[in-house]
Design a protein around this motif. Structure first.
Motif, PDB file in Angstrom:
ATOM      1  N   GLU A 105     -20.991 -47.080  95.508  1.00  0.00           N
ATOM      2  CA  GLU A 105     -21.969 -47.399  94.462  1.00  0.00           C
ATOM      3  C   GLU A 105     -23.264 -46.630  94.672  1.00  0.00           C
ATOM      4  O   GLU A 105     -23.841 -46.099  93.719  1.00  0.00           O
ATOM      5  CB  GLU A 105     -22.246 -48.904  94.440  1.00  0.00           C
ATOM      6  N   LEU A 123     -22.725 -42.956  93.771  1.00  0.00           N
ATOM      7  CA  LEU A 123     -22.645 -42.797  92.319  1.00  0.00           C
ATOM      8  C   LEU A 123     -24.025 -42.894  91.677  1.00  0.00           C
ATOM      9  O   LEU A 123     -24.346 -42.132  90.759  1.00  0.00           O
ATOM     10  CB  LEU A 123     -21.710 -43.845  91.716  1.00  0.00           C
ATOM     11  N   LYS A 124     -24.834 -43.815  92.162  1.00  0.00           N
ATOM     12  CA  LYS A 124     -26.188 -43.969  91.626  1.00  0.00           C
ATOM     13  C   LYS A 124     -27.003 -42.698  91.862  1.00  0.00           C
ATOM     14  O   LYS A 124     -27.700 -42.223  90.970  1.00  0.00           O
ATOM     15  CB  LYS A 124     -26.888 -45.169  92.257  1.00  0.00           C
ATOM     16  N   ARG A 125     -26.884 -42.141  93.074  1.00  0.00           N
ATOM     17  CA  ARG A 125     -27.606 -40.894  93.364  1.00  0.00           C
ATOM     18  C   ARG A 125     -27.142 -39.774  92.444  1.00  0.00           C
ATOM     19  O   ARG A 125     -27.942 -39.005  91.922  1.00  0.00           O
ATOM     20  CB  ARG A 125     -27.410 -40.479  94.822  1.00  0.00           C
ATOM     21  N   ALA A 126     -25.852 -39.680  92.213  1.00  0.00           N
ATOM     22  CA  ALA A 126     -25.311 -38.640  91.333  1.00  0.00           C
ATOM     23  C   ALA A 126     -25.783 -38.848  89.898  1.00  0.00           C
ATOM     24  O   ALA A 126     -26.162 -37.888  89.219  1.00  0.00           O
ATOM     25  CB  ALA A 126     -23.789 -38.641  91.394  1.00  0.00           C
ATOM     26  N   GLU A 127     -25.787 -40.093  89.428  1.00  0.00           N
ATOM     27  CA  GLU A 127     -26.248 -40.385  88.073  1.00  0.00           C
ATOM     28  C   GLU A 127     -27.720 -40.009  87.896  1.00  0.00           C
ATOM     29  O   GLU A 127     -28.117 -39.491  86.858  1.00  0.00           O
ATOM     30  CB  GLU A 127     -26.052 -41.864  87.756  1.00  0.00           C
ATOM     31  N   GLU A 128     -28.522 -40.260  88.923  1.00  0.00           N
ATOM     32  CA  GLU A 128     -29.939 -39.913  88.852  1.00  0.00           C
ATOM     33  C   GLU A 128     -30.119 -38.402  88.762  1.00  0.00           C
ATOM     34  O   GLU A 128     -30.984 -37.923  88.030  1.00  0.00           O
ATOM     35  CB  GLU A 128     -30.688 -40.475  90.055  1.00  0.00           C
ATOM     36  N   LYS A 129     -29.314 -37.654  89.491  1.00  0.00           N
ATOM     37  CA  LYS A 129     -29.397 -36.196  89.425  1.00  0.00           C
ATOM     38  C   LYS A 129     -28.991 -35.695  88.053  1.00  0.00           C
ATOM     39  O   LYS A 129     -29.631 -34.820  87.491  1.00  0.00           O
ATOM     40  CB  LYS A 129     -28.518 -35.554  90.495  1.00  0.00           C
ATOM     41  N   VAL A 130     -27.919 -36.254  87.510  1.00  0.00           N
ATOM     42  CA  VAL A 130     -27.454 -35.844  86.184  1.00  0.00           C
ATOM     43  C   VAL A 130     -28.501 -36.209  85.142  1.00  0.00           C
ATOM     44  O   VAL A 130     -28.787 -35.430  84.230  1.00  0.00           O
ATOM     45  CB  VAL A 130     -26.089 -36.490  85.850  1.00  0.00           C
ATOM     46  N   ALA A 131     -29.102 -37.373  85.261  1.00  0.00           N
ATOM     47  CA  ALA A 131     -30.106 -37.813  84.302  1.00  0.00           C
ATOM     48  C   ALA A 131     -31.343 -36.922  84.345  1.00  0.00           C
ATOM     49  O   ALA A 131     -32.095 -36.847  83.368  1.00  0.00           O
ATOM     50  CB  ALA A 131     -30.504 -39.260  84.574  1.00  0.00           C
ATOM     51  N   THR A 139     -34.224 -28.760  85.395  1.00  0.00           N
ATOM     52  CA  THR A 139     -34.194 -30.136  85.880  1.00  0.00           C
ATOM     53  C   THR A 139     -35.609 -30.680  85.947  1.00  0.00           C
ATOM     54  O   THR A 139     -36.572 -29.926  86.066  1.00  0.00           O
ATOM     55  CB  THR A 139     -33.553 -30.230  87.274  1.00  0.00           C
TER      56      THR A 139
END
Length: 80
Positions: free
Chosen positions: A50, A53-61, A74
């Protein structure tokens, strides 16, 4: 069950081990002490996945897009 500390595992490694833990617990033929250890390891692995995934979502966002939806760069992710 791996001896590697959960925080040292990549997302993929943690996910693979978590699947193994779930499979072992699903079979129901594991001794109680082993089941408890597996459950605890599984909970730690779930949290690791989890968090990654949160770290990856923050990068994508943080990827900025132009008016046509094309990536332009970015932006800094707040809180990191």
């Amino acid at each position: 069950m791996s001896d590697t500390p959960v925080e040292k595992l990549s997302f993929e490694e943690a996910m693979k081990e978590l699947e193994s833990v779930v499979n072992q617990l699903d079979h129901g033929d594991v001794a109680l002490d082993r089941s408890i250890a597996l459950y605890e390891r599984g909970a730690a692995l779930k949290k690791r996945c989890e968090d990654e995934l949160k770290r990856a979502e923050e990068k994508v966002a943080a990827i900025t897009l132009d008016n046509d939806g094309n990536p332009t760069g970015t932006a800094p992710v707040e809180g990191n």
